[in-house]
Scaffold this motif. Structure first.
Motif, PDB file in Angstrom:
ATOM      1  N   ILE A 200      34.185 -15.915  -5.861  1.00  0.00           N
ATOM      2  CA  ILE A 200      35.081 -15.082  -6.862  1.00  0.00           C
ATOM      3  C   ILE A 200      34.926 -13.629  -6.523  1.00  0.00           C
ATOM      4  O   ILE A 200      33.960 -12.870  -6.650  1.00  0.00           O
ATOM      5  N   GLU A 201      36.151 -12.985  -6.489  1.00  0.00           N
ATOM      6  CA  GLU A 201      36.331 -11.526  -6.170  1.00  0.00           C
ATOM      7  C   GLU A 201      36.698 -10.847  -7.325  1.00  0.00           C
ATOM      8  O   GLU A 201      37.631 -11.306  -8.067  1.00  0.00           O
ATOM      9  N   ILE A 202      36.137  -9.521  -8.021  1.00  0.00           N
ATOM     10  CA  ILE A 202      36.402  -8.830  -9.180  1.00  0.00           C
ATOM     11  C   ILE A 202      37.268  -8.014  -8.374  1.00  0.00           C
ATOM     12  O   ILE A 202      37.051  -7.182  -7.833  1.00  0.00           O
ATOM     13  N   VAL A 203      38.677  -8.402  -9.117  1.00  0.00           N
ATOM     14  CA  VAL A 203      39.684  -7.489  -8.309  1.00  0.00           C
ATOM     15  C   VAL A 203      40.176  -6.264  -9.207  1.00  0.00           C
ATOM     16  O   VAL A 203      40.979  -5.368  -9.048  1.00  0.00           O
ATOM     17  N   GLY A 204      39.554  -6.138 -10.432  1.00  0.00           N
ATOM     18  CA  GLY A 204      39.656  -4.905 -11.323  1.00  0.00           C
ATOM     19  C   GLY A 204      38.789  -5.078 -12.362  1.00  0.00           C
ATOM     20  O   GLY A 204      38.151  -5.989 -12.985  1.00  0.00           O
ATOM     21  N   ASN A 205      38.336  -3.781 -12.793  1.00  0.00           N
ATOM     22  CA  ASN A 205      37.300  -3.668 -13.996  1.00  0.00           C
ATOM     23  C   ASN A 205      37.763  -2.347 -14.747  1.00  0.00           C
ATOM     24  O   ASN A 205      37.046  -1.284 -14.401  1.00  0.00           O
ATOM     25  N   ASP A 206      38.422  -2.478 -15.812  1.00  0.00           N
ATOM     26  CA  ASP A 206      39.208  -1.449 -16.750  1.00  0.00           C
ATOM     27  C   ASP A 206      38.195  -1.442 -17.725  1.00  0.00           C
ATOM     28  O   ASP A 206      37.954  -2.394 -18.344  1.00  0.00           O
ATOM     29  N   PHE A 207      38.442  -0.092 -18.235  1.00  0.00           N
ATOM     30  CA  PHE A 207      37.622   0.248 -19.721  1.00  0.00           C
ATOM     31  C   PHE A 207      38.940   0.912 -20.451  1.00  0.00           C
ATOM     32  O   PHE A 207      39.411   1.842 -19.799  1.00  0.00           O
ATOM     33  N   HIS A 208      39.177   0.599 -21.346  1.00  0.00           N
ATOM     34  CA  HIS A 208      40.153   1.647 -22.259  1.00  0.00           C
ATOM     35  C   HIS A 208      39.408   1.958 -23.533  1.00  0.00           C
ATOM     36  O   HIS A 208      38.715   1.402 -23.954  1.00  0.00           O
ATOM     37  N   PRO A 209      40.092   3.055 -24.229  1.00  0.00           N
ATOM     38  CA  PRO A 209      39.583   3.512 -25.532  1.00  0.00           C
ATOM     39  C   PRO A 209      39.821   2.451 -26.763  1.00  0.00           C
ATOM     40  O   PRO A 209      40.500   1.899 -26.548  1.00  0.00           O
ATOM     41  N   LEU A 210      38.413   2.485 -27.326  1.00  0.00           N
ATOM     42  CA  LEU A 210      38.365   1.353 -28.449  1.00  0.00           C
ATOM     43  C   LEU A 210      39.486   1.910 -29.507  1.00  0.00           C
ATOM     44  O   LEU A 210      39.444   3.085 -30.031  1.00  0.00           O
TER      45      LEU A 210
END
Lengths: 407, 313
Positions: A200-210
């Motif tokens: 399995i490839e991780i194609v994105g890893n985003d963090f956005h403000p809470l």
């Protein structure tokens, strides 16, 4: 005659004495967002606790004492939470509970530890019902903290087992809130997927403000463009509602594997676009095949306008009652001792508060949003249907906690 | 890549137009009356809540017209019976008045509609896709929002440039006293402009409610950004506000879309200012919510009068 009168007087005095102790009240303070963008996570918990406290009191209360729930609004702000904690302590409240936001939980744990060290005899017990940063029952474990929800790693363990068994999933996108909990989710998802399904490839890893993003469309475009065939998110409160709403609006086909996909508002916002697309890992689901539970769901929705979502809150109060009855006291020190290693029966099976790290051990369920459910959420026909049960032993994870117990 | 650019463009423009609808009223009120209306975003929130409540009785489309009118009436009343009296005490008093008003509206909204988001949604048929590109749907509602925004922009331009009222407003902007001496009722004109500006904010609320979320915090989230738009565009300049809105809308969406960190961007220019990567490791996506404010600071340093402002503030 005189003797029997005397006995009668003594007896009635004794009775009056017990009556007085029965009228005694134990207050439990809920420090959670009761206003603002995350209120949809705090308000249902407040209502749930109040309703369940009535049941506990009808069944004899906490070792005879009446349980009262006090709501304190913290706006998911750690500083504000400490002010509210102080307020609770000043009012003589020795039991606090909180769930929304590991940032808040972190501040509370430190503060409760400090308070208890400095004020022996006036200890405060912190019952955590939803802040799931794994650190709190590992390297940062505290004797005065008990967690009644599976931690982020346990949930991810169960979730990745399920994803790993689905051979159609090849590309996974991670989107999480930018604070300790979101990072914990992302980290364990990457590690566990790598171990269970290296292909399995991780194609994105985003963090956005809470709790700051109102428009998730740019993130959804990114997910769409990445070609992901599954999304994993630990988002909660408004952040999950708006995220899946934007995804549905843009016709994103990839299913969402979430921690809190059944949060209030999701079903109403998504309607048919959420069916078969939103998955959730939780300690309960929306089928309510147990008539007792179904009755509670109907009653709670009628009385408060919120769904019966937090089974763990009922479990928490039941365990508190069991501990109080076992210890014959409602003193936090005795309660903490009695809670360690305590097991009770719940509608989903036996749960245990592990003494080692104060992390509850319980079975978990994966459910998916379906139409035409017997007990719909938020007054609709949609709810979350159970598709997999993960036994307690498969959820459990070892701990690195070295508990420091008071002498 | 193309699909990200295309959809970021569409989303950015949509967000920008929504911002413009809000800031046009604010900048109009400011340039005419010299009042920086802190409660402006609260009128936006009122628009969404009014439309939600009205919509339950009248349906979506009548509410789309009625709610802004209602907000406009509320705005006019506020001007007539509040602001006009405070006006005599100078600008500080006015500023404080609108500041307090924002809090009052916030509390009233929470008392009336509760502290949790209300389920205000566009009708189901508007949720169907208008077109599908690269497997991504673009809903009819978004198309409608863009259309409404453009129509509003044209109507506003026509009103200000081609009608008699517009002429009076433009004259009153710069020569208020003279317009009054010529026999026009300037206070009434002020009231109408204030009401009209609030109605525009209300309209933004009606379409922004289903697009974002209708909750008591919605004024607080958009309020600061609207002020940034007005300052960046140049105080009191409508075209400036238009360009600033689009700029901020596009910046915010594109920053999320670009997968690069500050270090990567600096690297393009051959700069290595942060060898330990503590600051430069921050990704552009993380910076996105901050972009309006970074823009504000840069603008105030390098071009204090804003994009198209005529006066130094």
């Amino acid at each position: 005659m005189l003797k029997s009168v005397r006995t009668l007087v003594t007896a009635s005095l004794l009775l009056a004495g017990t009556a007085a102790s029965a009228a005694e009240t134990v207050k439990l303070a809920l420090i959670d967002p009761l206003t603002g963008p995350m209120a949809a996570a705090g308000q249902p918990a407040f209502e749930h606790l109040k309703l369940e406290a009535e049941r506990i009191n009808a069944n004899g209360g906490l070792n005879g004492a009446k349980l009262e729930i006090v709501g304190l609004d913290n706006k998911v702000n750690p500083q504000e939470s400490l002010v509210q904690l102080q307020k609770a302590i000043n009012d003589g409240i020795q039991l606090v509970t909180q769930g929304n936001g590991s940032s808040v939980a972190s501040a509370l744990i430190t503060s409760v530890e400090k308070h208890n060290r400095r004020n022996p005899g006036k200890e405060v017990l912190y019952l955590n019902y939803a802040a799931v940063d794994p650190a709190f029952t590992n390297e940062r474990c505290s004797y005065w903290h008990f967690r009644f929800d599976a931690n982020a790693d346990m949930k991810m363990n169960a979730l990745t087992n399920y994803i790993a068994s689905n051979k159609d999933i090849h590309k996974v996108y991670l989107i999480n809130q930018d604070y300790s909990f979101g990072h914990a989710v992302s980290k364990s998802a990457q590690e566990m997927l790598k171990q269970k399904r290296p292909d399995i490839e991780i194609v994105g890893n985003d963090f956005h403000p809470l709790a700051k993003v109102k428009d998730f469309t740019p993130y959804v475009s990114k997910i769409q463009a990445s070609g992901a065939d599954a999304v994993i998110s630990g988002n909660w409160g408004q952040d999950i509602t708006l995220l899946v709403k934007a995804a549905a609006e843009f016709g994103l086909k990839a299913p969402f594997y979430t921690y809190y996909g059944a949060s209030s508002g999701v079903v109403t916002q998504l309607g048919d676009k959420g069916v078969d697309r939103i998955y959730q890992i939780n300690e309960y689901y929306g089928d309510f095949e147990d008539p007792e539970m179904a009755k509670k769901q109907v009653e709670m929705y009628e009385k408060t306008g919120w769904d019966f979502y937090y089974l763990r809150l009922s479990t928490m109060l039941d365990m508190l009652k069991a501990a109080a009855d076992k210890a014959g006291s409602t003193d936090p020190k005795d309660l903490a001792k009695a809670l360690e290693g305590l097991s009770i029966e719940t509608p989903t099976g036996e749960v245990t508060m592990r003494a080692e790290d104060h992390q509850i051990q319980l079975p978990m369920f994966i459910s998916v949003m379906k139409d035409g459910m017997k007990y719909g959420a938020e007054g609709t026909d949609y709810n979350f249907h159970k598709i997999a049960e993960i036994a307690r032993d498969d959820v459990t994870l070892p701990t690195t906690c070295r508990m420091r117990r008071p002498n | 890549m193309l699909e990200i650019i295309l959809f970021s463009l569409l989303n950015g423009i949509l967000y920008g137009l929504l911002l413009f609808m809000l800031s046009s009223g604010l900048t109009l009120i400011f340039s005419m009356m010299g009042v920086l209306n802190f409660a402006h975003a609260s009128f936006y929130m009122l628009g969404a809540y009014f439309a939600y409540t009205l919509g339950m009785h009248t349906g979506f489309w009548p509410a789309l017209i009625l709610a802004p009118i209602l907000v406009g009436v509320v705005g006019s009343l506020v001007e007539r019976f509040g602001l006009r009296r405070v006006h005599a005490n100078g600008h500080v008093a006015e500023l404080l008045f609108t500041f307090g008003l924002a809090y009052v509206i916030d509390e009233l909204v929470q008392l009336t509609w509760g502290t949790v988001a209300v389920p205000y949604r566009e009708p189901d048929y508007l949720r169907e896709p208008l077109f599908t590109l690269f497997g991504t749907d673009y809903s009819i509602f978004r198309g409608v929002v863009i259309l409404i925004s453009i129509l509003m922009f044209i109507a506003l331009w026509y009103l200000l440039k081609k009608t008699r009222v517009g002429m009076m407003i433009r004259a009153a902007l710069t020569h208020g006293a003279m317009v009054g001496h010529l026999g026009h009722n300037v206070p009434r004109l002020f009231m109408l402009v204030f009401g009209f500006g609030c109605a525009l904010a209300g309209l933004a609320g009606v379409i922004g409610g289903p697009l974002l979320a209708t909750e008591p915090g919605m004024a607080a989230t958009l309020g600061p950004i609207v002020f940034v738009v007005v300052v960046v565009g140049g105080m009191g300049s409508l075209p400036g506000a238009f360009y600033a809105s689009l700029l901020i809308g596009l910046l915010q969406t594109f920053f999320v879309a670009i997968d690069a960190s500050v270090a990567d961007i600096l690297g393009i220019f051959g700069l290595q200012i942060d060898p330990y990567g503590e600051v430069a490791r921050i990704t552009l996506a993380n910076l996105a919510p901050m972009t309006p404010f970074i823009l504000l600071v840069l603008m105030l340093i390098f071009r204090p009068r804003g994009l198209m402002g005529e006066l130094e503030p």
